[in-house]
Design a protein around this motif. Structure first.
Motif, PDB file in Angstrom:
ATOM      1  N   ARG A 125       0.842  -1.326  -0.021  1.00 42.12           N
ATOM      2  CA  ARG A 125      -0.200  -0.038  -0.037  1.00 42.12           C
ATOM      3  C   ARG A 125       0.906   1.107   0.247  1.00 42.12           C
ATOM      4  N   VAL A 126       1.892   1.319   0.747  1.00 42.72           N
ATOM      5  CA  VAL A 126       2.869   2.501   0.765  1.00 42.72           C
ATOM      6  C   VAL A 126       3.571   2.642  -0.436  1.00 42.72           C
ATOM      7  N   ALA A 127       3.892   1.467  -1.262  1.00 39.47           N
ATOM      8  CA  ALA A 127       4.435   1.548  -2.600  1.00 39.47           C
ATOM      9  C   ALA A 127       3.502   2.073  -3.521  1.00 39.47           C
ATOM     10  N   GLN A 128       2.117   1.787  -3.492  1.00 40.68           N
ATOM     11  CA  GLN A 128       1.086   2.189  -4.442  1.00 40.68           C
ATOM     12  C   GLN A 128       0.863   3.855  -4.287  1.00 40.68           C
ATOM     13  N   THR A 129       0.918   4.159  -2.823  1.00 39.77           N
ATOM     14  CA  THR A 129       0.751   5.547  -2.812  1.00 39.77           C
ATOM     15  C   THR A 129       1.999   6.327  -3.245  1.00 39.77           C
ATOM     16  N   VAL A 130       3.007   5.637  -3.267  1.00 43.00           N
ATOM     17  CA  VAL A 130       4.211   6.406  -3.866  1.00 43.00           C
ATOM     18  C   VAL A 130       4.046   6.344  -5.498  1.00 43.00           C
ATOM     19  N   PHE A 131       3.549   5.110  -6.102  1.00 46.64           N
ATOM     20  CA  PHE A 131       3.293   5.090  -7.233  1.00 46.64           C
ATOM     21  C   PHE A 131       2.123   6.255  -8.060  1.00 46.64           C
ATOM     22  N   GLU A 132       1.315   6.406  -7.050  1.00 51.75           N
ATOM     23  CA  GLU A 132       0.223   7.510  -7.561  1.00 51.75           C
ATOM     24  C   GLU A 132       0.727   8.985  -7.499  1.00 51.75           C
ATOM     25  N   ILE A 133       1.937   9.106  -6.504  1.00 51.34           N
ATOM     26  CA  ILE A 133       2.435  10.191  -6.548  1.00 51.34           C
ATOM     27  C   ILE A 133       3.402  10.510  -7.952  1.00 51.34           C
ATOM     28  N   ALA A 134       4.060   9.338  -8.117  1.00 54.16           N
ATOM     29  CA  ALA A 134       4.937   9.697  -9.315  1.00 54.16           C
ATOM     30  C   ALA A 134       4.086   9.540 -10.660  1.00 54.16           C
ATOM     31  N   ALA A 135       2.725   9.109 -10.888  1.00 50.00           N
ATOM     32  CA  ALA A 135       2.008   9.258 -11.960  1.00 50.00           C
ATOM     33  C   ALA A 135       1.402  10.476 -11.961  1.00 50.00           C
ATOM     34  N   GLU A 136       1.071  11.417 -10.847  1.00 47.95           N
ATOM     35  CA  GLU A 136       0.727  12.904 -10.992  1.00 47.95           C
ATOM     36  C   GLU A 136       2.120  13.671 -11.188  1.00 47.95           C
ATOM     37  N   ALA A 137       3.213  13.143 -10.709  1.00 49.26           N
ATOM     38  CA  ALA A 137       4.471  13.912 -11.192  1.00 49.26           C
ATOM     39  C   ALA A 137       4.854  13.708 -12.437  1.00 49.26           C
ATOM     40  N   LEU A 138       4.578  12.677 -13.081  1.00 45.46           N
ATOM     41  CA  LEU A 138       5.077  12.560 -14.598  1.00 45.46           C
ATOM     42  C   LEU A 138       4.008  13.327 -15.271  1.00 45.46           C
ATOM     43  N   HIS A 139       2.947  13.278 -15.087  1.00 42.94           N
ATOM     44  CA  HIS A 139       1.790  14.056 -15.740  1.00 42.94           C
ATOM     45  C   HIS A 139       2.402  15.737 -15.781  1.00 42.94           C
ATOM     46  N   SER A 140       2.931  16.107 -14.684  1.00 46.60           N
ATOM     47  CA  SER A 140       3.449  17.538 -14.702  1.00 46.60           C
ATOM     48  C   SER A 140       4.697  17.637 -15.235  1.00 46.60           C
ATOM     49  N   ALA A 141       5.610  16.515 -15.385  1.00 46.47           N
ATOM     50  CA  ALA A 141       6.983  16.896 -15.750  1.00 46.47           C
ATOM     51  C   ALA A 141       6.763  16.773 -17.382  1.00 46.47           C
ATOM     52  N   PHE A 142       5.661  15.956 -17.839  1.00 44.57           N
ATOM     53  CA  PHE A 142       5.596  15.951 -19.287  1.00 44.57           C
ATOM     54  C   PHE A 142       4.821  17.128 -19.756  1.00 44.57           C
ATOM     55  N   GLY A 143       4.216  17.895 -18.923  1.00 44.83           N
ATOM     56  CA  GLY A 143       3.330  18.993 -19.534  1.00 44.83           C
ATOM     57  C   GLY A 143       3.976  20.084 -20.400  1.00 44.83           C
ATOM     58  N   PRO A 144       5.144  20.380 -20.348  1.00 41.91           N
ATOM     59  CA  PRO A 144       5.596  21.148 -21.212  1.00 41.91           C
ATOM     60  C   PRO A 144       5.937  20.738 -22.644  1.00 41.91           C
ATOM     61  N   ILE A 145       5.918  19.236 -22.618  1.00 39.89           N
ATOM     62  CA  ILE A 145       5.955  18.602 -24.052  1.00 39.89           C
ATOM     63  C   ILE A 145       4.799  18.106 -24.492  1.00 39.89           C
ATOM     64  N   ILE A 146       3.771  17.719 -23.823  1.00 37.93           N
ATOM     65  CA  ILE A 146       2.601  16.947 -24.340  1.00 37.93           C
ATOM     66  C   ILE A 146       1.648  16.931 -22.807  1.00 37.93           C
ATOM     67  N   ALA A 147       0.483  17.411 -23.296  1.00 38.58           N
ATOM     68  CA  ALA A 147      -0.438  17.173 -22.213  1.00 38.58           C
ATOM     69  C   ALA A 147      -1.153  15.844 -22.187  1.00 38.58           C
ATOM     70  N   THR A 148      -0.579  14.853 -21.254  1.00 44.72           N
ATOM     71  CA  THR A 148      -0.850  13.424 -21.100  1.00 44.72           C
ATOM     72  C   THR A 148      -1.119  12.966 -19.595  1.00 44.72           C
ATOM     73  N   LYS A 149      -1.702  12.132 -19.505  1.00 44.41           N
ATOM     74  CA  LYS A 149      -2.117  11.804 -18.016  1.00 44.41           C
ATOM     75  C   LYS A 149      -1.593  10.277 -17.842  1.00 44.41           C
ATOM     76  N   PHE A 150      -1.261   9.663 -16.784  1.00 41.22           N
ATOM     77  CA  PHE A 150      -0.695   8.560 -16.600  1.00 41.22           C
ATOM     78  C   PHE A 150      -1.622   7.889 -15.408  1.00 41.22           C
ATOM     79  N   THR A 151      -2.383   6.907 -15.991  1.00 43.56           N
ATOM     80  CA  THR A 151      -3.155   6.185 -15.150  1.00 43.56           C
ATOM     81  C   THR A 151      -2.623   4.767 -14.397  1.00 43.56           C
TER      82      THR A 151
END
Length: 317
Positions: A125-151
């Protein structure tokens, strides 16, 4: 016979895609730096200790070779509909056990528990929480290149490599170190090359030669943060130079004469820096200040400027 034998091998080499060169895609480094920063910010509310994330390396490798080095880790499969690709984000065993040590209030004096066993429900569960944070972080990091979500599709404790494609598919592999209280581990991000090929031109932008390039989201956050900063403004009606003896002779009820008159402009200061000249007035039983003009330090008389500078130095001391 020799020529016929060598021909297929030569053709295979010519048709083989050499893959993306990280050195020619400077935006990739920026993306992973943003990912590390966003992950650290996202995990900070859960950690009583200061937690840092920084990129250790970015390289290209075959998917299965890269994942084979992380046998026994825990990983999440993230899907991006805009890129039409799956990205793998994982945590090695050291990272999971270090996070459990920190999040549960450990002092870091002892090495975190490390054993070759299945992950517990809490650790998953702790790992899943980190992965959810990483998914949102990837969305933000790729923002200047392409508007994409990571589910987040699923969490794997026994990684099925086939979900990432064929064995020989090339991928960009980023290793991010996560540390707190001198303990930590590694997060790894695997992005298959076919996911990056459509945006290769955007990733090849060289920000060093583009002075106007900036992150609009970061710029907006900085502006909002600065605008929310609380400061104190002080209205100065008159200033006088007195001796300590004069001040010590003051008694309750004494009148202190001011040079200011009804038409004297009041100076408005902030952090001992003059900002505006104001007109003093009254409205509904309260004193008011009407901003009349900006204080032009360059045109201020030298004696007054030196006096203000000396007052600012004394206040800072």
């Amino acid at each position: 016979m020799d020529a016929k034998t060598e021909t297929p091998g030569a053709a295979e080499k010519l048709l083989d895609n050499p893959g993306l060169s990280v050195e020619r895609l400077p935006m990739l480094t920026l993306i992973f730096d943003r990912l590390a920063t966003a992950c650290a910010e996202g995990m900070r509310p859960y950690s009583p200790a200061i937690l840092t994330c920084f990129v250790n390396s970015i390289a290209t490798d075959h998917v299965w070779d890269a994942l084979d080095a992380y046998d026994g880790s825990i990983a999440a499969i993230l899907y991006s509909p805009e890129l039409d690709a799956r990205v793998l984000v994982g945590l090695d065993r050291r990272c999971i056990f270090a996070l459990m040590e920190v999040l549960l209030g450990g002092d870091g004096q002892q090495q975190p528990y490390d054993d070759d066993r299945n992950f517990s429900t809490l650790e998953t569960r702790v790992a899943q929480t980190v992965f959810e944070i990483a998914a949102e972080a990837l969305h933000s990091a790729f923002g200047p290149i392409i508007a994409t979500k990571f589910t987040l599709e699923r969490v794997e404790t026994r990684m099925d490599f086939t979900v990432m494609g064929r064995r020989n598919v090339l991928a960009v592999v980023a290793k991010i170190l996560i540390q707190a209280m001198d303990i930590g581990g590694q997060m790894f991000v695997v992005i298959p090359q076919p996911a990056l090929t459509p945006i290769r031109q955007q990733l090849s932008r060289d920000l060093s030669s583009d002075g106007s390039a900036s992150d609009p989201r970061w710029r907006a956050m900085m502006r909002q943060g600065v605008q929310k900063t609380e400061v104190k403004a002080v209205a100065v009606l008159d200033e006088q130079s007195l001796t300590l003896g004069d001040i010590s002779a003051w008694r309750v009820g004494d009148l202190l004469p001011l040079k200011a008159s009804a038409v004297t402009k009041t100076r408005l200061d902030c952090k001992n820096q003059p900002l505006f000249w104001c007109e003093l007035g009254q409205a509904k039983g309260h004193y008011t200040l009407k901003v009349a003009d900006r204080v032009d330090v360059e045109e201020m008389p030298l004696a007054q400027f030196l006096e203000l500078a000396g007052a600012a130095e004394k206040a800072d001391a």
